[in-house]
Design a protein around this motif. Sequence first.
Motif, PDB file in Angstrom:
ATOM      1  N   ALA A  63       0.834  -1.207   0.000  1.00  0.00           N
ATOM      2  CA  ALA A  63       0.000   0.000   0.000  1.00  0.00           C
ATOM      3  C   ALA A  63       0.867   1.255   0.000  1.00  0.00           C
ATOM      4  CB  ALA A  63      -0.941  -0.010   1.199  1.00  0.00           C
ATOM      5  N   ASP A  64       1.948   1.243   0.780  1.00  0.00           N
ATOM      6  CA  ASP A  64       2.883   2.372   0.770  1.00  0.00           C
ATOM      7  C   ASP A  64       3.387   2.604  -0.649  1.00  0.00           C
ATOM      8  OD1 ASP A  64       2.806   2.568   3.605  1.00  0.00           O
ATOM      9  OD2 ASP A  64       4.638   1.366   3.826  1.00  0.00           O
ATOM     10  N   TYR A  65       3.869   1.546  -1.264  1.00  0.00           N
ATOM     11  CA  TYR A  65       4.473   1.646  -2.588  1.00  0.00           C
ATOM     12  C   TYR A  65       3.446   2.127  -3.608  1.00  0.00           C
ATOM     13  CZ  TYR A  65       7.691   0.554  -6.383  1.00  0.00           C
ATOM     14  OH  TYR A  65       8.538   0.651  -7.464  1.00  0.00           O
ATOM     15  N   GLU A  66       2.228   1.629  -3.484  1.00  0.00           N
ATOM     16  CA  GLU A  66       1.185   1.996  -4.429  1.00  0.00           C
ATOM     17  C   GLU A  66       0.914   3.505  -4.416  1.00  0.00           C
ATOM     18  OE1 GLU A  66      -3.202   0.356  -5.783  1.00  0.00           O
ATOM     19  OE2 GLU A  66      -2.091  -0.681  -4.213  1.00  0.00           O
ATOM     20  N   LEU A  67       1.064   4.145  -3.273  1.00  0.00           N
ATOM     21  CA  LEU A  67       0.870   5.592  -3.178  1.00  0.00           C
ATOM     22  C   LEU A  67       2.151   6.371  -3.476  1.00  0.00           C
ATOM     23  CD1 LEU A  67      -1.451   5.917  -0.059  1.00  0.00           C
ATOM     24  CD2 LEU A  67      -2.078   5.789  -2.482  1.00  0.00           C
ATOM     25  N   CYS A  96       3.699  16.164  -5.757  1.00  0.00           N
ATOM     26  CA  CYS A  96       2.557  16.608  -4.973  1.00  0.00           C
ATOM     27  C   CYS A  96       1.278  16.365  -5.774  1.00  0.00           C
ATOM     28  CB  CYS A  96       2.723  18.093  -4.649  1.00  0.00           C
ATOM     29  SG  CYS A  96       1.412  18.774  -3.646  1.00  0.00           S
ATOM     30  N   LEU A  97       0.242  15.849  -5.097  1.00  0.00           N
ATOM     31  CA  LEU A  97      -1.051  15.608  -5.736  1.00  0.00           C
ATOM     32  C   LEU A  97      -2.169  15.949  -4.762  1.00  0.00           C
ATOM     33  CD1 LEU A  97      -0.430  12.088  -7.306  1.00  0.00           C
ATOM     34  CD2 LEU A  97      -0.875  14.181  -8.598  1.00  0.00           C
ATOM     35  N   ARG A  98      -3.313  16.295  -5.297  1.00  0.00           N
ATOM     36  CA  ARG A  98      -4.497  16.410  -4.446  1.00  0.00           C
ATOM     37  C   ARG A  98      -4.867  15.008  -4.008  1.00  0.00           C
ATOM     38  NH1 ARG A  98      -8.705  20.994  -5.486  1.00  0.00           N
ATOM     39  NH2 ARG A  98      -9.637  19.723  -3.853  1.00  0.00           N
ATOM     40  N   ALA A  99      -5.327  14.878  -2.783  1.00  0.00           N
ATOM     41  CA  ALA A  99      -5.683  13.562  -2.248  1.00  0.00           C
ATOM     42  C   ALA A  99      -6.737  12.891  -3.116  1.00  0.00           C
ATOM     43  CB  ALA A  99      -6.148  13.682  -0.802  1.00  0.00           C
ATOM     44  N   ARG A 100      -7.733  13.639  -3.556  1.00  0.00           N
ATOM     45  CA  ARG A 100      -8.793  13.023  -4.372  1.00  0.00           C
ATOM     46  C   ARG A 100      -8.225  12.475  -5.677  1.00  0.00           C
ATOM     47  NH1 ARG A 100     -11.721  18.472  -6.418  1.00  0.00           N
ATOM     48  NH2 ARG A 100     -10.297  18.805  -8.150  1.00  0.00           N
ATOM     49  N   ASP A 101      -7.253  13.186  -6.276  1.00  0.00           N
ATOM     50  CA  ASP A 101      -6.649  12.710  -7.523  1.00  0.00           C
ATOM     51  C   ASP A 101      -5.801  11.469  -7.278  1.00  0.00           C
ATOM     52  OD1 ASP A 101      -7.850  14.834  -8.887  1.00  0.00           O
ATOM     53  OD2 ASP A 101      -6.105  16.143  -8.581  1.00  0.00           O
ATOM     54  N   LEU A 102      -5.075  11.459  -6.169  1.00  0.00           N
ATOM     55  CA  LEU A 102      -4.278  10.287  -5.808  1.00  0.00           C
ATOM     56  C   LEU A 102      -5.194   9.081  -5.603  1.00  0.00           C
ATOM     57  CD1 LEU A 102      -1.569   9.009  -5.060  1.00  0.00           C
ATOM     58  CD2 LEU A 102      -1.884   9.923  -2.735  1.00  0.00           C
ATOM     59  N   GLY A 103      -6.293   9.272  -4.902  1.00  0.00           N
ATOM     60  CA  GLY A 103      -7.253   8.186  -4.686  1.00  0.00           C
ATOM     61  C   GLY A 103      -7.808   7.642  -5.990  1.00  0.00           C
ATOM     62  N   HIS A 149      -7.385   3.948  -7.453  1.00  0.00           N
ATOM     63  CA  HIS A 149      -8.710   3.313  -7.378  1.00  0.00           C
ATOM     64  C   HIS A 149      -9.074   2.901  -5.948  1.00  0.00           C
ATOM     65  CE1 HIS A 149      -8.256   3.384 -11.677  1.00  0.00           C
ATOM     66  NE2 HIS A 149      -7.186   2.618 -11.574  1.00  0.00           N
ATOM     67  N   TRP A 150      -8.783   3.782  -5.002  1.00  0.00           N
ATOM     68  CA  TRP A 150      -9.104   3.527  -3.596  1.00  0.00           C
ATOM     69  C   TRP A 150     -10.244   4.427  -3.168  1.00  0.00           C
ATOM     70  CZ3 TRP A 150      -4.087   3.377  -0.166  1.00  0.00           C
ATOM     71  CH2 TRP A 150      -3.272   2.325  -0.586  1.00  0.00           C
ATOM     72  N   ASP A 151     -11.044   3.954  -2.203  1.00  0.00           N
ATOM     73  CA  ASP A 151     -12.082   4.824  -1.664  1.00  0.00           C
ATOM     74  C   ASP A 151     -11.455   5.805  -0.671  1.00  0.00           C
ATOM     75  OD1 ASP A 151     -12.132   3.782   1.104  1.00  0.00           O
ATOM     76  OD2 ASP A 151     -13.095   2.016   0.249  1.00  0.00           O
ATOM     77  N   ARG A 152     -12.203   6.827  -0.332  1.00  0.00           N
ATOM     78  CA  ARG A 152     -11.679   7.900   0.513  1.00  0.00           C
ATOM     79  C   ARG A 152     -11.226   7.420   1.884  1.00  0.00           C
ATOM     80  NH1 ARG A 152     -15.403  13.101   0.028  1.00  0.00           N
ATOM     81  NH2 ARG A 152     -16.254  12.251   1.926  1.00  0.00           N
ATOM     82  N   SER A 153     -11.976   6.507   2.465  1.00  0.00           N
ATOM     83  CA  SER A 153     -11.642   6.021   3.801  1.00  0.00           C
ATOM     84  C   SER A 153     -10.309   5.276   3.802  1.00  0.00           C
ATOM     85  CB  SER A 153     -12.757   5.110   4.314  1.00  0.00           C
ATOM     86  OG  SER A 153     -12.418   4.569   5.559  1.00  0.00           O
ATOM     87  N   ARG A 154     -10.150   4.359   2.866  1.00  0.00           N
ATOM     88  CA  ARG A 154      -8.899   3.603   2.795  1.00  0.00           C
ATOM     89  C   ARG A 154      -7.719   4.541   2.560  1.00  0.00           C
ATOM     90  NH1 ARG A 154      -6.862  -0.920  -1.622  1.00  0.00           N
ATOM     91  NH2 ARG A 154      -4.953  -1.404  -0.515  1.00  0.00           N
ATOM     92  N   LEU A 155      -7.900   5.483   1.628  1.00  0.00           N
ATOM     93  CA  LEU A 155      -6.840   6.422   1.326  1.00  0.00           C
ATOM     94  C   LEU A 155      -6.480   7.255   2.554  1.00  0.00           C
ATOM     95  CD1 LEU A 155      -4.996   7.712  -0.846  1.00  0.00           C
ATOM     96  CD2 LEU A 155      -6.834   9.372  -1.227  1.00  0.00           C
ATOM     97  N   SER A 156      -7.474   7.761   3.241  1.00  0.00           N
ATOM     98  CA  SER A 156      -7.237   8.602   4.419  1.00  0.00           C
ATOM     99  C   SER A 156      -6.450   7.858   5.490  1.00  0.00           C
ATOM    100  CB  SER A 156      -8.578   9.082   4.979  1.00  0.00           C
ATOM    101  OG  SER A 156      -8.374   9.849   6.132  1.00  0.00           O
ATOM    102  N   HIS A 157      -6.837   6.619   5.769  1.00  0.00           N
ATOM    103  CA  HIS A 157      -6.125   5.820   6.780  1.00  0.00           C
ATOM    104  C   HIS A 157      -4.680   5.553   6.376  1.00  0.00           C
ATOM    105  CE1 HIS A 157      -9.485   5.218   9.433  1.00  0.00           C
ATOM    106  NE2 HIS A 157     -10.234   4.769   8.448  1.00  0.00           N
TER     107      HIS A 157
END
Length: 168
Positions: free
Chosen positions: A41-45, A56-63, A67-75
């Motif tokens: 998961a670290d590597y994927e991000l 640098c990316l906006r969190a929503r664009d990174l998600g 292809h991750w949902d907001r909750s998974r990405l936030s955690h």
Amino acid sequence: MTETRWLSGREQRMWRAYNDMCRYLVQALDRQFAAAGLSSADYELLVPLSEAPEQCLRARDLGRMVHWDRSRLSHQLRRMEQRGLLKREGCSDDARGVTVSLTPEGRKAIEVAAPGHVETVRRLFVDELTPEEVDMLTAISYRVLSRTAEESLGPGKSIYVATIDPEA
């Protein structure tokens, strides 16, 4: 009610071999990432962040990219930020948005992990295929991804849209 279309012996062997292959490749990659001090998961991000302009990316664009949902990405972002791999800040042009930036520690982590990752992918997968098989597997993958994107997956319909660039 329609009758179940059971897999033939040939189809079943293919499906089980494919599942085993994916599982074993993921396990091998997980071991390689762990040896570099990262999770998959670290590597994927870290990959899209390392490739982004100014890392640098906006969190929503990174998600969306992973292809991750907001909750998974936030955690996951919170865990990585605690380890110093990235930092999150409010977006300067949108008070609701968050930007995610790679830190020097995050940059170093991906630089350490990437050579081992690509070597593992090459040794266990790419080198086992002929150039023709690479092209065939690419075409098959695009076709299956396009088909799954067409399927409704319920309320959280797939965010994977078949906008695949075959030349990429």
